[in-house]
Design a protein around this motif. Structure first.
Motif, PDB file in Angstrom:
ATOM      1  N   VAL A 152       0.841  -1.195   0.000  1.00  0.00           N
ATOM      2  CA  VAL A 152       0.000   0.000   0.000  1.00  0.00           C
ATOM      3  C   VAL A 152       0.874   1.242   0.000  1.00  0.00           C
ATOM      4  CG1 VAL A 152      -1.884  -1.130   1.251  1.00  0.00           C
ATOM      5  CG2 VAL A 152      -0.131   0.103   2.516  1.00  0.00           C
ATOM      6  N   TYR A 153       0.283   2.343  -0.432  1.00  0.00           N
ATOM      7  CA  TYR A 153       0.922   3.641  -0.256  1.00  0.00           C
ATOM      8  C   TYR A 153       0.572   4.152   1.136  1.00  0.00           C
ATOM      9  CZ  TYR A 153       2.568   4.178  -5.049  1.00  0.00           C
ATOM     10  OH  TYR A 153       3.248   4.026  -6.233  1.00  0.00           O
ATOM     11  N   ASP A 268       4.644  22.135  -4.514  1.00  0.00           N
ATOM     12  CA  ASP A 268       4.693  22.166  -3.054  1.00  0.00           C
ATOM     13  C   ASP A 268       3.963  20.978  -2.428  1.00  0.00           C
ATOM     14  OD1 ASP A 268       2.346  23.170  -4.079  1.00  0.00           O
ATOM     15  OD2 ASP A 268       2.110  24.766  -2.603  1.00  0.00           O
ATOM     16  N   LEU A 269       3.873  19.867  -3.151  1.00  0.00           N
ATOM     17  CA  LEU A 269       3.200  18.678  -2.636  1.00  0.00           C
ATOM     18  C   LEU A 269       4.245  17.665  -2.171  1.00  0.00           C
ATOM     19  CD1 LEU A 269       0.360  17.387  -2.326  1.00  0.00           C
ATOM     20  CD2 LEU A 269       0.731  16.311  -4.556  1.00  0.00           C
ATOM     21  N   PRO A 270       4.206  17.222  -0.908  1.00  0.00           N
ATOM     22  CA  PRO A 270       5.198  16.247  -0.420  1.00  0.00           C
ATOM     23  C   PRO A 270       5.120  14.923  -1.176  1.00  0.00           C
ATOM     24  CG  PRO A 270       4.039  17.280   1.411  1.00  0.00           C
ATOM     25  CD  PRO A 270       3.304  17.679   0.159  1.00  0.00           C
ATOM     26  N   ASP A 271       6.219  14.181  -1.158  1.00  0.00           N
ATOM     27  CA  ASP A 271       6.297  12.885  -1.833  1.00  0.00           C
ATOM     28  C   ASP A 271       5.398  11.853  -1.152  1.00  0.00           C
ATOM     29  OD1 ASP A 271       8.161  14.028  -3.473  1.00  0.00           O
ATOM     30  OD2 ASP A 271       9.894  13.050  -2.556  1.00  0.00           O
ATOM     31  N   CYS A 272       5.255  10.705  -1.829  1.00  0.00           N
ATOM     32  CA  CYS A 272       4.516   9.581  -1.243  1.00  0.00           C
ATOM     33  C   CYS A 272       5.428   8.360  -1.200  1.00  0.00           C
ATOM     34  CB  CYS A 272       3.243   9.273  -2.031  1.00  0.00           C
ATOM     35  SG  CYS A 272       3.522   8.801  -3.752  1.00  0.00           S
ATOM     36  N   THR A 273       5.102   7.414  -0.330  1.00  0.00           N
ATOM     37  CA  THR A 273       5.939   6.233  -0.122  1.00  0.00           C
ATOM     38  C   THR A 273       5.110   4.967  -0.245  1.00  0.00           C
ATOM     39  OG1 THR A 273       7.470   7.406   1.346  1.00  0.00           O
ATOM     40  CG2 THR A 273       7.409   5.009   1.524  1.00  0.00           C
ATOM     41  N   LEU A 274       5.597   4.038  -1.068  1.00  0.00           N
ATOM     42  CA  LEU A 274       5.007   2.711  -1.159  1.00  0.00           C
ATOM     43  C   LEU A 274       5.645   1.823  -0.112  1.00  0.00           C
ATOM     44  CD1 LEU A 274       3.306   0.528  -2.760  1.00  0.00           C
ATOM     45  CD2 LEU A 274       5.423   0.078  -4.021  1.00  0.00           C
ATOM     46  N   GLY A 275       4.832   1.042   0.576  1.00  0.00           N
ATOM     47  CA  GLY A 275       5.377   0.156   1.588  1.00  0.00           C
ATOM     48  C   GLY A 275       4.644  -1.172   1.633  1.00  0.00           C
TER      49      GLY A 275
END
Length: 322
Positions: A152-153, A268-275
């Motif tokens: 999931v992200y 100005d949008l923060p990154d996202c992380t897949l985990g």
């Protein structure tokens, strides 16, 4: 008789890679090492065994006759150690099959495939069993024990443990007919008056807020569409009709190219992380421990690859402007 010090398994693996490449620069790059570090390890290995594996000149590297004779034995030692480790892991894990959940938008990702491939190769007894869900179904399946873990992200609800795999920017998907589609990038302020496609109401609040950038940096609340979606393709379709936007991982631009959509950078949008995530209460279970170790290895490789790419870009800039 001359006393010899045993070589390390790490040194033997380096030896096999150099024997395959016969080129210190290529081998070092493949191993994410510097050339001096690789050379030092090979010299240490040769000193420990009292033999010379490679003949070095300014132009080429060749295996010596001794090196050619000993190389099969080196491979046997490395393979035997790997077999021992895998057998011990399988013995600890037992016959438990790992049940993994995926959503359609993460199934084709390289990180997802890398984890699944490693599980199948290292722990074939784990399966794994793959279950495909929509956004809301996946969280419910984790909570009720239908699956052991999921890709999931982030973020995820409390009570779940997460191991990051990759991090990437988020983009905004807009209809190709929207005036914004003519731009290459926007800011969140440019999107202030446009509704965001609403995710399913039974998704946990922190996740819905993250994927809507709600609230915005100035504290203002976000407007949502009346129609709720629970699948990624539905999310994109709603944005393509116009009058609404959707924030998506940057990989979506490559995996879901559509003539009715444009994907724009948001400055100005923060990154996202897949985990990969699982219930925190299951953290010590052997099959989850195996999954955790694989996830950490995939993440470390992604970080190293990103560092190498960044270094390459810097060197290219230096060669251009210095």
């Amino acid at each position: 008789m001359l006393a010899m010090e045993d070589p390390t398994l790490h040194q033997l693996r380096l030896l096999l890679t150099l024997a395959e490449e016969l080129h210190f620069k290529r081998a070092a790059s493949k191993l994410y090492l510097t050339q001096p570090a690789l050379s030092q390890q090979i010299r240490s290995l040769e000193q420990r065994l009292g033999v010379q594996f490679f003949a070095r000149t300014s132009r080429r590297v060749e295996l010596t006759a001794t090196g050619k004779a000993l190389l099969p034995l080196v491979k046997q030692v490395v393979d035997a150690t790997e077999n021992l480790r895998n057998a011990a892991s399988r013995s600890a894990i037992g016959d438990t099959r790992l049940r993994l959940g995926v959503c359609e938008n993460v199934a084709p990702l390289e990180a997802t495939r890398s984890v699944l491939g490693a599980i199948s190769g290292l722990y074939p007894c784990l399966g794994p069993e793959i279950h495909v869900f929509d956004f809301a179904e996946q969280m419910t399946a984790l909570e009720n024990g239908k699956i052991d873990a999921a890709f999931v992200y982030l973020p995820v609800p409390e009570g779940l443990h997460s191991e990051p795999l990759t991090t990437e920017p988020r983009l905004v998907a807009v209809a190709s007919s929207d005036p914004l589609a003519r731009r290459s990038s926007v800011s969140l302020a440019d999107l202030a008056d446009i509704p965001v496609v609403s995710l399913a109401s039974d998704m946990f609040k922190a996740g819905r807020d993250f994927w809507a950038a709600d609230p915005r940096p100035d504290g203002s609340a976000v407007r949502y569409t009346d129609h709720h979606v629970s699948r990624f393709e539905s999310l994109l379709s709603m944005a393509s009709f116009g009058g609404a936007i959707a924030f998506v991982p940057s990989v979506a631009a490559r995996l879901y190219p559509r003539p009715d959509l444009r994907y724009l950078q948001v400055r100005d949008l923060p990154d996202c992380t897949l985990g990969v995530v699982w219930p925190a209460t299951d953290h010590a279970k052997p099959h989850i421990t195996a999954l955790r170790d694989i996830a950490r290895q995939v993440h470390s490789q992604a970080v190293l690859a990103g560092s190498v790419q960044n270094l390459t870009r810097l060197l290219e800039l230096e060669s251009t402007y210095c």
